[in-house]
Scaffold this motif. Structure first.
Motif, PDB file in Angstrom:
ATOM      1  N   GLN A  40       0.832  -1.203   0.000  1.00  0.00           N
ATOM      2  CA  GLN A  40       0.000   0.000   0.000  1.00  0.00           C
ATOM      3  C   GLN A  40       0.867   1.253   0.000  1.00  0.00           C
ATOM      4  O   GLN A  40       0.565   2.218  -0.692  1.00  0.00           O
ATOM      5  N   LEU A  41       1.962   1.217   0.765  1.00  0.00           N
ATOM      6  CA  LEU A  41       2.844   2.390   0.837  1.00  0.00           C
ATOM      7  C   LEU A  41       3.504   2.666  -0.503  1.00  0.00           C
ATOM      8  O   LEU A  41       3.682   3.820  -0.900  1.00  0.00           O
ATOM      9  N   SER A  42       3.854   1.602  -1.227  1.00  0.00           N
ATOM     10  CA  SER A  42       4.428   1.776  -2.560  1.00  0.00           C
ATOM     11  C   SER A  42       3.430   2.454  -3.496  1.00  0.00           C
ATOM     12  O   SER A  42       3.788   3.355  -4.266  1.00  0.00           O
ATOM     13  N   GLN A  43       2.181   2.026  -3.425  1.00  0.00           N
ATOM     14  CA  GLN A  43       1.160   2.639  -4.276  1.00  0.00           C
ATOM     15  C   GLN A  43       0.939   4.105  -3.906  1.00  0.00           C
ATOM     16  O   GLN A  43       0.769   4.957  -4.782  1.00  0.00           O
ATOM     17  N   ILE A  44       0.944   4.405  -2.609  1.00  0.00           N
ATOM     18  CA  ILE A  44       0.768   5.794  -2.182  1.00  0.00           C
ATOM     19  C   ILE A  44       1.938   6.650  -2.659  1.00  0.00           C
ATOM     20  O   ILE A  44       1.760   7.780  -3.125  1.00  0.00           O
ATOM     21  N   ALA A  45       3.168   6.106  -2.560  1.00  0.00           N
ATOM     22  CA  ALA A  45       4.348   6.841  -3.025  1.00  0.00           C
ATOM     23  C   ALA A  45       4.277   7.075  -4.534  1.00  0.00           C
ATOM     24  O   ALA A  45       4.663   8.149  -5.032  1.00  0.00           O
ATOM     25  N   SER A  46       3.787   6.090  -5.283  1.00  0.00           N
ATOM     26  CA  SER A  46       3.619   6.267  -6.728  1.00  0.00           C
ATOM     27  C   SER A  46       2.592   7.357  -7.017  1.00  0.00           C
ATOM     28  O   SER A  46       2.771   8.182  -7.922  1.00  0.00           O
ATOM     29  N   CYS A  47       1.509   7.383  -6.227  1.00  0.00           N
ATOM     30  CA  CYS A  47       0.520   8.455  -6.380  1.00  0.00           C
ATOM     31  C   CYS A  47       1.152   9.811  -6.088  1.00  0.00           C
ATOM     32  O   CYS A  47       0.848  10.813  -6.758  1.00  0.00           O
ATOM     33  N   ALA A  48       2.040   9.860  -5.077  1.00  0.00           N
ATOM     34  CA  ALA A  48       2.720  11.116  -4.749  1.00  0.00           C
ATOM     35  C   ALA A  48       3.547  11.605  -5.931  1.00  0.00           C
ATOM     36  O   ALA A  48       3.581  12.809  -6.232  1.00  0.00           O
ATOM     37  N   MET A  49       4.237  10.673  -6.616  1.00  0.00           N
ATOM     38  CA  MET A  49       5.000  11.068  -7.813  1.00  0.00           C
ATOM     39  C   MET A  49       4.067  11.631  -8.880  1.00  0.00           C
ATOM     40  O   MET A  49       4.387  12.632  -9.532  1.00  0.00           O
ATOM     41  N   ALA A  50       2.910  10.981  -9.056  1.00  0.00           N
ATOM     42  CA  ALA A  50       1.956  11.464 -10.054  1.00  0.00           C
ATOM     43  C   ALA A  50       1.484  12.875  -9.713  1.00  0.00           C
ATOM     44  O   ALA A  50       1.330  13.725 -10.601  1.00  0.00           O
ATOM     45  N   VAL A  51       1.267  13.147  -8.426  1.00  0.00           N
ATOM     46  CA  VAL A  51       0.865  14.490  -7.994  1.00  0.00           C
ATOM     47  C   VAL A  51       1.937  15.513  -8.356  1.00  0.00           C
ATOM     48  O   VAL A  51       1.648  16.584  -8.912  1.00  0.00           O
ATOM     49  N   LEU A  52       3.186  15.193  -8.071  1.00  0.00           N
ATOM     50  CA  LEU A  52       4.287  16.113  -8.348  1.00  0.00           C
ATOM     51  C   LEU A  52       4.431  16.379  -9.845  1.00  0.00           C
ATOM     52  O   LEU A  52       4.633  17.519 -10.272  1.00  0.00           O
ATOM     53  N   VAL A  53       4.309  15.316 -10.645  1.00  0.00           N
ATOM     54  CA  VAL A  53       4.430  15.480 -12.099  1.00  0.00           C
ATOM     55  C   VAL A  53       3.255  16.278 -12.650  1.00  0.00           C
ATOM     56  O   VAL A  53       3.433  17.194 -13.472  1.00  0.00           O
ATOM     57  N   ALA A  54       2.047  15.951 -12.201  1.00  0.00           N
ATOM     58  CA  ALA A  54       0.861  16.645 -12.704  1.00  0.00           C
ATOM     59  C   ALA A  54       0.922  18.136 -12.385  1.00  0.00           C
ATOM     60  O   ALA A  54       0.629  18.990 -13.246  1.00  0.00           O
ATOM     61  N   HIS A  55       1.311  18.496 -11.178  1.00  0.00           N
ATOM     62  CA  HIS A  55       1.368  19.910 -10.810  1.00  0.00           C
ATOM     63  C   HIS A  55       2.520  20.623 -11.521  1.00  0.00           C
ATOM     64  O   HIS A  55       2.396  21.806 -11.868  1.00  0.00           O
ATOM     65  N   HIS A  56       3.618  19.922 -11.745  1.00  0.00           N
ATOM     66  CA  HIS A  56       4.728  20.524 -12.487  1.00  0.00           C
ATOM     67  C   HIS A  56       4.274  20.888 -13.894  1.00  0.00           C
ATOM     68  O   HIS A  56       4.556  21.994 -14.385  1.00  0.00           O
ATOM     69  N   ARG A  57       3.556  19.992 -14.536  1.00  0.00           N
ATOM     70  CA  ARG A  57       3.082  20.273 -15.894  1.00  0.00           C
ATOM     71  C   ARG A  57       2.075  21.411 -15.893  1.00  0.00           C
ATOM     72  O   ARG A  57       2.095  22.279 -16.782  1.00  0.00           O
ATOM     73  N   LEU A  58       1.195  21.416 -14.907  1.00  0.00           N
ATOM     74  CA  LEU A  58       0.196  22.478 -14.823  1.00  0.00           C
ATOM     75  C   LEU A  58       0.865  23.833 -14.628  1.00  0.00           C
ATOM     76  O   LEU A  58       0.519  24.816 -15.293  1.00  0.00           O
ATOM     77  N   ASN A  59       1.838  23.893 -13.757  1.00  0.00           N
ATOM     78  CA  ASN A  59       2.558  25.155 -13.521  1.00  0.00           C
ATOM     79  C   ASN A  59       3.297  25.629 -14.757  1.00  0.00           C
ATOM     80  O   ASN A  59       3.329  26.837 -15.057  1.00  0.00           O
ATOM     81  N   ASN A  60       3.897  24.702 -15.486  1.00  0.00           N
ATOM     82  CA  ASN A  60       4.602  25.085 -16.718  1.00  0.00           C
ATOM     83  C   ASN A  60       3.636  25.630 -17.758  1.00  0.00           C
ATOM     84  O   ASN A  60       3.933  26.579 -18.480  1.00  0.00           O
ATOM     85  N   GLN A  61       2.460  25.013 -17.839  1.00  0.00           N
ATOM     86  CA  GLN A  61       1.454  25.507 -18.796  1.00  0.00           C
ATOM     87  C   GLN A  61       1.014  26.910 -18.418  1.00  0.00           C
ATOM     88  O   GLN A  61       0.790  27.763 -19.269  1.00  0.00           O
ATOM     89  N   GLN A  62       0.897  27.165 -17.087  1.00  0.00           N
ATOM     90  CA  GLN A  62       0.442  28.463 -16.648  1.00  0.00           C
ATOM     91  C   GLN A  62       1.459  29.562 -16.923  1.00  0.00           C
ATOM     92  O   GLN A  62       1.091  30.720 -17.076  1.00  0.00           O
ATOM     93  N   THR A  63       2.748  29.192 -16.963  1.00  0.00           N
ATOM     94  CA  THR A  63       3.785  30.209 -17.140  1.00  0.00           C
ATOM     95  C   THR A  63       4.127  30.451 -18.605  1.00  0.00           C
ATOM     96  O   THR A  63       4.867  31.360 -18.917  1.00  0.00           O
ATOM     97  N   VAL A  64       3.603  29.624 -19.491  1.00  0.00           N
ATOM     98  CA  VAL A  64       3.920  29.775 -20.912  1.00  0.00           C
ATOM     99  C   VAL A  64       3.066  30.891 -21.526  1.00  0.00           C
ATOM    100  O   VAL A  64       1.887  30.986 -21.262  1.00  0.00           O
TER     101      VAL A  64
END
Length: 473
Positions: A449-473
Motif C-alpha cells: 500500500q505504501l508503494s502505491q501511495i508513493a507512486s501516487c505522490a510522484m503522479a501528484v508532483l508530475v501533474a502539478h509541475h506540468r500544470l505550472n509550466n502551462q500556466q507560465t507559458v
C-alpha cells in the motif's frame, strides 16, 4: 577471520586482588543519531523524545535526547570489558540523571573503586558520566563480584551494522506532494483488494480524488467485503476491464482526470488503450516506465528505466526514455541528474549493440538532443554503483558511484535487475509512466500500500509541475 587492530585483539581483566580502592577506569563516547536508533531497536523504547525531532522541539529540552539507559549501558561497558573486565558479575546499580545527553555530546564515563569485601569479593564503584562541558549527567554506584582468576581472551569481532530507514524514500515523496492539492486520478478496474485499498489510502492521505472506473457491482461488493468507505468517490460503471481502460483514457482526453492508475487488469490491456494513435494519450515523446528504488546500501534514489513498456528500444526511443527519466528526476528534486547507460562492457564494441547505443546517446547529449543531465556509458553495473570498482578498471567517470538514473539495455534486463534489488537488497520501489498526456502509475500486483501511495505522490508532483509550466507559458 577478521584481523583486529593490535590494541583491540584482547580483553584482559583486573582480578579482585589487583583492584585497589581509588583505582579508576574510563571510556569516552560521542552520541550520534545511530546510537539512539540502535538503542531504540534493541530496547523497544520508541519514546518520541528520542526519535521525533518535531515532538522533541516542543519538549522541555527542545531537542532530541538520548535514552537515559544509554549512559547506563556505557557504565556496564566499562565493568564488563575494561575494569574489572571479563569474569565480572554485575550485582546492582543506582543511577541519578542530572542532565540530558543530546546529539553530539561527548560523554566520559569514569568508574572509581570505593570499597572491597575480602570475603565475598564484592567491589563497589562510584560511577560518573561527565559531558564535554565538565558537567555530570549521570551519577551512581555499582556493585559487582570481581573475578578472582586472571582472564585474557581474544576479542570477538562484532558485525558491521548499517542502519537504514526502510521507508524514508516513500516518506520523502509523500512529504513533497502533501502540500499540493489532490489530483483527480482514474483508478481503472479496481476489483481486487490491493488495488482498491491503494486508491482509498492514497485518497485518505490527501493525494488524490479517485474516480473508480469498472464494474460498479464488483467494486461495491469488494468495498463492503474489505470494510472500505467509497461513498464519497465518483464511480464510473463499465462492463469489463477493457472498457474500463478505454473509459479512463476518454475521461483524461475530456480533461476530467489528471492521472491514471492501473487497477486489477493486465499491463497490456491498460496500455493498449493508452497508446492508441487516434484515441490514446500519446505525445511527441515516446512513453516510458520509470521505477524509482530507494536502496538502503546506496546514497541516493535510483531511477531504473525502462523496465516495463519498451521491450527492445531503438536508439531514438532510448533518447526519449533518458529524457523522460531526467525530467522526472528534476521534478523530484535532483538538480542535475547523472545518467548511467549500462551494458555488459565498459568499452565500445560493435559485437554488443548496446555499447554503440551508449556512445551515440552520449554524443546526443553533447549536441543537446538530450538535456538537463550528465550522461556516461557504456558502464558495467559495478562501475555505476561503486567508484572503487571504476577506479580498479581505470575508468574515469564523474558518474561512477554517483548515478541517479540507470538506463537498462532492454525491459527484460531492467525488470530482472530491479526485482533483484527489491528482493535481495531491500529496495523500496515506486513507479510511473512518463511521456503521456498525464502521469500514469502501474502498481504491481504484489506492491505494498505504501508503494502505491508513493507512486501516487510522484503522479501528484508530475501533474502539478506540468500544470505550472502551462500556466507560465
Amino acid at each position: 577471520m577478521l584481523i583486529l587492530p593490535e590494541d583491540e585483539k584482547y580483553l584482559e581483566n583486573a582480578t579482585f586482588d589487583e583492584i585497589q580502592v581509588g583505582d579508576s577506569a574510563s571510556i569516552e563516547r560521542t552520541l550520534t543519531m545511530e546510537d539512539i536508533k540502535l538503542f531504540a531497536i534493541m530496547s523497544g523504547d520508541v519514546n518520541p523524545a528520542h526519535l521525533d525531532e518535531e515532538y522533541a522541539e516542543k519538549s522541555m529540552f527542545h531537542k532530541i535526547i538520548a535514552h537515559g539507559m544509554w549512559g547506563g549501558a556505557l557504565i556496564s561497558t566499562v565493568l564488563g570489558a575494561k575494569y574489572p573486565g571479563p569474569g565480572t558479575i554485575y550485582l546492582s546499580q543506582s543511577l541519578k540523571f542530572s542532565r540530558p545527553v543530546t546529539l553530539g555530546d561527548t560523554i566520559t564515563v569514569k568508574l572509581t573503586a570505593l570499597s572491597k569485601d575480602e570475603e565475598s569479593h564484592r567491589v563497589k564503584f562510584e560511577c560518573v558520566c561527565i559531558n564535554q562541558h565538565d558537567k555530570a549527567v549521570i551519577k551512581g554506584e555499582a556493585e559487582v563480584i570481581a573475578p578472582t582468576d586472571k582472564i585474557r581472551r581474544q576479542q570477538v569481532p562484532l558485525p558491521k551494522i548499517r542502519l537504514a530507514d526502510r521507508y524514508a524514500g516513500y516518506q520523502r515523496l509523500i512529504s513533497m506532494a502533501e502540500p499540493l492539492p489532490a489530483i483527480r486520478m482514474g483508478v481503472v478496474h479496481p476489483v481486487k483488494a490491493n488495488s482498491l485499498h491503494g486508491a482509498v489510502h492514497a485518497a485518505e492521505a490527501g493525494l488524490i480524488e479517485p474516480v473508480l472506473i469498472g464494474s460498479e457491482t464488483k467494486i461495491r461488493a469488494l468495498a463492503e467485503q474489505e470494510n472500505l468507505d467509497i461513498s464519497q468517490y465518483r464511480l464510473v460503471n463499465t462492463e469489463h476491464s477493457q472498457e474500463a481502460a478505454h473509459k479512463g483514457v476518454e475521461l483524461v482526453r475530456q480533461l476530467e482526470l489528471d492521472s491514471l492508475m492501473r487497477g486489477s487488469l493486465s499491463l497490456q490491456e491498460m496500455m493498449h488503450a493508452v497508446v492508441k494513435s487516434d484515441t490514446g494519450l500519446r505525445t511527441a515523446r515516446q512513453m516510458s516506465h520509470v521505477q524509482v528504488l530507494d536502496v538502503p546500501s546506496y546514497s541516493r534514489p535510483l531511477f531504473f528505466t525502462d523496465t516495463a513498456l519498451n521491450i527492445n528500444p531503438s536508439l531514438n526511443v532510448k533518447r526519449d526514455i533518458v529524457q523522460n527519466a531526467i525530467d522526472l528526476a528534476k521534478i523530484l528534486g535532483v538538480e542535475v541528474p547523472k545518467v548511467a547507460i549500462v551494458s555488459a562492457l565498459e568499452t565500445i564494441d560493435p559485437i554488443l549493440p548496446t555499447t554503440l547505443d551508449a556512445a551515440a546517446l552520449c554524443k546526443m547529449a553533447e549536441r543537446r538532443q538530450i538535456t538537463g543531465g550528465i550522461i556516461d556509458g557504456p558502464l558495467a553495473f559495478d562501475n555505476v554503483i561503486s567508484k572503487d570498482a571504476a577506479e580498479a578498471k581505470d575508468i574515469d567517470s564523474e558518474i561512477a558511484g554517483e548515478a541517479d538514473i540507470i538506463l537498462v539495455p532492454n525491459a527484460e534486463a531492467g525488470h530482472l535487475l530491479a526485482k533483484q534489488i527489491e528482493l535481495l537488497a531491500d529496495g523500496q520501489a515506486a513507479n510511473i509512466v512518463m511521456g503521456a498526456r498525464v502521469p500514469i502509475i502501474l502498481p504491481g500486483r504484489a506492491d505494498s500500500q505504501l508503494s502505491q501511495i508513493a507512486s501516487c505522490a510522484m503522479a501528484v508532483l508530475v501533474a502539478h509541475h506540468r500544470l505550472n509550466n502551462q500556466q507560465t507559458v
